[in-house]
Design an enzyme around this catalytic site. Structure first.
Site, PDB file in Angstrom:
ATOM      1  N   TYR A 154       0.823  -1.216   0.000  1.00  0.00           N
ATOM      2  CA  TYR A 154       0.000   0.000   0.000  1.00  0.00           C
ATOM      3  C   TYR A 154       0.859   1.269   0.000  1.00  0.00           C
ATOM      4  CZ  TYR A 154      -3.676   3.252   1.562  1.00  0.00           C
ATOM      5  OH  TYR A 154      -4.553   4.297   1.674  1.00  0.00           O
ATOM      6  N   LYS A 158       0.987   4.413  -2.736  1.00  0.00           N
ATOM      7  CA  LYS A 158       0.539   5.770  -2.436  1.00  0.00           C
ATOM      8  C   LYS A 158       1.671   6.783  -2.624  1.00  0.00           C
ATOM      9  CE  LYS A 158      -3.794   5.045  -1.543  1.00  0.00           C
ATOM     10  NZ  LYS A 158      -4.871   5.637  -2.374  1.00  0.00           N
TER      11      LYS A 158
END
Length: 265
Positions: A154, A158
């Protein structure tokens, strides 16, 4: 009063995306809600209509599939031309783990949805906006865009959304298109509420990690998104704006203070 704009919210069926869709509905705009969940999507579109949207439509869309995003863009352009605002909000979360334990299949899935899905939305709608010579793109990053959180698929994704936002701002600026992002902190969405109710998250401990000692509400993020895509932010592009109740400043401040306490005497 200005004419209603056309707003596309990809990942608008729940949470932050839903809050953004409703914010534009209250402004009287034409709102397009896109996402995978038809039931929630149709409900959000109905709520947008009730909130004052000029029109509110739902399109079932899977950001993991290029053809699905292309079909959404085609449907929007055929009825409304190039949209005024596109929000790339679709994403999936990850539980904490170490890099050496990262499952590669999970890694691929998170990159496919969180980064590649955002890239596809930017590409397909960015072409329409560039041809029209106007528009604003708003990507949804995270605190993980700035900090090395223990989410090894993740967090890099991002980080990549932040870089993508900056690159696109430079590339599309000459065509009159602005590209910005928001980076939400601990947002009190339905998912987090459910984890708190199950005892899987400690709300007091979470709030203690922020300077303001509070959660972020989805509406807080929606207001930031609305501003960044408005004429009030006409000179702002390439920015990723934290909406985090001060988490990013509290963490280093508190850790520094532990080793270097402030003396009051």
């Amino acid at each position: 009063m200005s004419e209603p704009g056309t707003i596309v919210v990809i990942g608008g069926t729940s949470g932050i995306g839903r809050a953004i869709a409703l914010r534009y509905a209250e402004n009287g705009d034409h709102v397009v809600v896109a996402g995978r969940d038809t039931v929630r999507g149709q409900a959000t579109a109905a709520d947008c209509a009730s909130a004052g949207a000029a029109t509110a439509r739902f399109f079932e869309t899977d950001v993991g599939e290029e053809a699905s995003i292309a079909a959404l863009a085609k449907a929007v352009s055929e009825t409304s031309g190039a949209p005024d605002v596109v929000v790339n909000c679709a994403g999936i979360l990850q539980s904490g783990k170490r890099v050496l334990d990262q499952d590669l299949a999970e890694n691929e899935r998170l990159w496919q949805i969180n980064y590649r899905g955002t890239l596809l939305g930017c590409q397909v709608f960015g072409r329409l906006m560039a041809a029209a010579g106007r528009g604003a793109i708003l990507n949804v990053g995270s605190l993980a865009s700035f900090a090395p959180l223990s989410l090894p698929a993740y967090t890099p994704g991002k980080h990549a959304v932040l870089a993508l936002t900056q690159i696109l701002a430079a590339e599309l600026g000459p065509q009159g298109v602005r590209v910005n992002a928001v980076a939400p902190g601990y947002t009190l969405s339905d998912g987090l509420k459910d984890k708190i109710a199950k005892g899987e998250r400690n709300p007091d401990a979470i709030k203690a990690t922020t300077a303001l000692r509070r959660f972020v509400d989805p509406r807080d993020v929606a207001e930031a998104a609305f501003f960044l895509c408005s004429d009030l932010a006409g000179a702002i592009t390439g920015v990723t704006l934290p909406v985090d109740a001060g988490w990013l400043v509290q963490a280093p401040y508190a850790h520094y203070l532990q080793g270097n306490p402030i003396r009051t005497t």
